[in-house]
Scaffold this motif. Structure first.
Motif, PDB file in Angstrom:
ATOM      1  N   GLN A   1      30.953 -21.017  31.455  1.00  0.00           N
ATOM      2  CA  GLN A   1      29.662 -21.336  31.817  1.00  0.00           C
ATOM      3  C   GLN A   1      29.036 -22.826  31.440  1.00  0.00           C
ATOM      4  OE1 GLN A   1      27.421 -18.231  29.472  1.00  0.00           O
ATOM      5  NE2 GLN A   1      26.940 -17.159  31.150  1.00  0.00           N
ATOM      6  N   SER A   2      29.606 -23.283  30.312  1.00  0.00           N
ATOM      7  CA  SER A   2      29.319 -24.801  30.179  1.00  0.00           C
ATOM      8  C   SER A   2      30.121 -25.652  31.150  1.00  0.00           C
ATOM      9  CB  SER A   2      30.073 -25.008  28.870  1.00  0.00           C
ATOM     10  OG  SER A   2      30.068 -26.434  28.376  1.00  0.00           O
ATOM     11  N   LYS A   3      31.446 -25.397  31.395  1.00  0.00           N
ATOM     12  CA  LYS A   3      32.280 -26.193  32.323  1.00  0.00           C
ATOM     13  C   LYS A   3      31.498 -26.300  34.004  1.00  0.00           C
ATOM     14  CE  LYS A   3      36.608 -26.091  30.158  1.00  0.00           C
ATOM     15  NZ  LYS A   3      36.782 -27.499  30.120  1.00  0.00           N
ATOM     16  N   CYS A   4      31.054 -24.937  34.295  1.00  0.00           N
ATOM     17  CA  CYS A   4      30.444 -24.829  35.657  1.00  0.00           C
ATOM     18  C   CYS A   4      29.082 -25.340  35.858  1.00  0.00           C
ATOM     19  CB  CYS A   4      30.772 -23.383  36.069  1.00  0.00           C
ATOM     20  SG  CYS A   4      32.381 -22.953  36.170  1.00  0.00           S
ATOM     21  N   ALA A   5      28.162 -25.637  34.708  1.00  0.00           N
ATOM     22  CA  ALA A   5      26.991 -25.720  34.605  1.00  0.00           C
ATOM     23  C   ALA A   5      26.506 -26.879  35.604  1.00  0.00           C
ATOM     24  CB  ALA A   5      26.544 -26.197  33.328  1.00  0.00           C
ATOM     25  N   ALA A   6      27.427 -27.769  36.035  1.00  0.00           N
ATOM     26  CA  ALA A   6      26.922 -28.822  36.771  1.00  0.00           C
ATOM     27  C   ALA A   6      27.208 -28.450  38.311  1.00  0.00           C
ATOM     28  CB  ALA A   6      27.619 -30.189  36.500  1.00  0.00           C
ATOM     29  N   GLU A   7      27.927 -27.518  38.618  1.00  0.00           N
ATOM     30  CA  GLU A   7      28.483 -27.187  39.872  1.00  0.00           C
ATOM     31  C   GLU A   7      27.835 -25.740  40.505  1.00  0.00           C
ATOM     32  OE1 GLU A   7      32.999 -27.777  40.476  1.00  0.00           O
ATOM     33  OE2 GLU A   7      32.726 -28.515  38.295  1.00  0.00           O
ATOM     34  N   ILE A   8      27.527 -24.983  39.528  1.00  0.00           N
ATOM     35  CA  ILE A   8      26.882 -23.918  39.955  1.00  0.00           C
ATOM     36  C   ILE A   8      25.328 -23.559  39.486  1.00  0.00           C
ATOM     37  CG2 ILE A   8      27.125 -21.090  39.901  1.00  0.00           C
ATOM     38  CD1 ILE A   8      30.151 -21.777  39.473  1.00  0.00           C
ATOM     39  N   PRO A   9      24.486 -23.219  40.333  1.00  0.00           N
ATOM     40  CA  PRO A   9      23.182 -22.928  39.952  1.00  0.00           C
ATOM     41  C   PRO A   9      22.962 -22.078  38.669  1.00  0.00           C
ATOM     42  CG  PRO A   9      23.232 -22.702  42.253  1.00  0.00           C
ATOM     43  CD  PRO A   9      24.664 -22.466  41.699  1.00  0.00           C
TER      44      PRO A   9
ATOM     45  N   LYS B   1      28.367 -16.149  48.258  1.00  0.00           N
ATOM     46  CA  LYS B   1      28.859 -16.906  47.322  1.00  0.00           C
ATOM     47  C   LYS B   1      30.171 -17.087  46.903  1.00  0.00           C
ATOM     48  CE  LYS B   1      25.034 -14.972  44.114  1.00  0.00           C
ATOM     49  NZ  LYS B   1      24.364 -14.204  45.230  1.00  0.00           N
ATOM     50  N   ARG B   2      31.116 -17.100  47.931  1.00  0.00           N
ATOM     51  CA  ARG B   2      32.567 -17.667  47.824  1.00  0.00           C
ATOM     52  C   ARG B   2      32.573 -18.919  47.166  1.00  0.00           C
ATOM     53  NH1 ARG B   2      37.479 -16.558  50.492  1.00  0.00           N
ATOM     54  NH2 ARG B   2      38.791 -17.695  49.382  1.00  0.00           N
ATOM     55  N   PRO B   3      31.724 -19.850  47.568  1.00  0.00           N
ATOM     56  CA  PRO B   3      32.180 -21.184  46.775  1.00  0.00           C
ATOM     57  C   PRO B   3      32.102 -20.976  45.233  1.00  0.00           C
ATOM     58  CG  PRO B   3      30.681 -21.617  48.937  1.00  0.00           C
ATOM     59  CD  PRO B   3      30.857 -19.908  48.485  1.00  0.00           C
ATOM     60  N   TYR B   4      31.208 -20.245  44.828  1.00  0.00           N
ATOM     61  CA  TYR B   4      30.763 -20.118  43.431  1.00  0.00           C
ATOM     62  C   TYR B   4      32.120 -19.328  42.971  1.00  0.00           C
ATOM     63  CZ  TYR B   4      25.868 -21.116  44.600  1.00  0.00           C
ATOM     64  OH  TYR B   4      24.956 -21.629  45.146  1.00  0.00           O
ATOM     65  N   ILE B   5      32.789 -18.271  43.569  1.00  0.00           N
ATOM     66  CA  ILE B   5      33.848 -17.540  43.196  1.00  0.00           C
ATOM     67  C   ILE B   5      34.778 -18.368  43.163  1.00  0.00           C
ATOM     68  CG2 ILE B   5      35.248 -15.785  43.853  1.00  0.00           C
ATOM     69  CD1 ILE B   5      32.283 -14.780  43.011  1.00  0.00           C
ATOM     70  N   ASN B   6      35.210 -19.577  44.127  1.00  0.00           N
ATOM     71  CA  ASN B   6      36.154 -20.166  44.017  1.00  0.00           C
ATOM     72  C   ASN B   6      36.182 -21.069  42.769  1.00  0.00           C
ATOM     73  OD1 ASN B   6      37.381 -19.264  46.350  1.00  0.00           O
ATOM     74  ND2 ASN B   6      36.776 -21.120  47.453  1.00  0.00           N
TER      75      ASN B   6
END
Length: 232
Positions: free
Chosen positions: A27-35, A72-77
């Motif tokens: 969650q921390s690593k993806c915070a800037a890339e996923i809403p 949501k595939r981009p988020y899954i990737n």
């Protein structure tokens, strides 16, 4: 048919991992890339038998498999990319399983060298197990001995004829790792005589101070070389 996606890996006995620490890290690593309204619902079902761990990832109540061909595939990737990188720190025995219950055929077996090999597939793989076969590994070479072609004046009573040092090397195999060390020593007009130990290690085994000092560029080669201890 019910379809599921699992990430399966085997750790060393001294790894202290948990679903909670994994979720917080991702969650921390993806915070800037996923809403935030998506990433806050990221969770995993974690099962462990001995050192073997199986993870089934979800966003809310929907598994990654169900979302694989959705909007949501981009988020899954992105999440799979960070999950895979997190797992690689603790294991190089990794499998990604796209499993179909009640499938009549046997699970197909394929190898992959990077998560991009899987993420680049437009359609979700059917009843397939991908086994990680890394292009590069990390090797620790302890107490490598180099002899100098010409004695070197250092702050000792006698000119130094050689030195000892430690290496961390990223290479495809042992032979390539030794070649990188040999080339590095040749720059100082020295040649490798031998070493005390040579072992393959995981990124998580590298001391933090070594990681901080490393100027590693992401390509195969010398990850870190310690200071030299000269001898006469």
């Amino acid at each position: 048919m019910t379809e599921s996606l699992y990430l399966i890996f085997e750790t060393q006995s001294d790894c202290n991992l948990s679903a909670d620490s994994l979720v917080k890290t991702i969650q921390s690593k993806c915070a800037a890339e996923i809403p935030s309204n998506v990433i806050q619902h990221f969770r995993v079902i974690w099962s462990q038998t001995g050192n073997k761990i199986k993870i089934q990832p979800f966003i809310g109540g929907s598994s990654f498999m169900n979302l694989y061909e959705s909007k949501k595939r981009p988020y899954i990737n992105t999440l799979l990319l960070y999950l895979f990188e997190w797992i690689k720190e603790f294991s190089n025995r990794i499998e990604i399983l796209f499993y179909t219950e009640d499938a009549k055929e046997l699970v197909q077996i394929e190898s992959f060298s990077g998560i991009e090999d899987i993420l680049s597939k437009e359609k979700k793989p059917h009843h397939t197990k991908f086994t990680f076969s890394p292009k590069s590994k990390i090797f620790y070479i302890g107490l490598a001995q180099a002899n100098l072609e010409t004695p070197l004046n250092v702050k000792t009573t006698e000119p130094a004829t050689g030195y000892f040092c430690h290496y961390y090397v990223v290479a495809s195999n042992v032979e390539e790792a030794i070649n990188y060390i040999t080339t590095d020593m040749e720059k100082e007009r020295a040649f490798l005589v031998g070493y005390e130990s040579l072992v393959e290690i995981l990124y998580s085994n590298i001391p933090d101070e070594v990681k901080e000092l490393s100027e590693y560029s992401g390509k195969r080669g010398i990850f870190y070389r310690s200071g030299r201890v000269y001898f006469s």
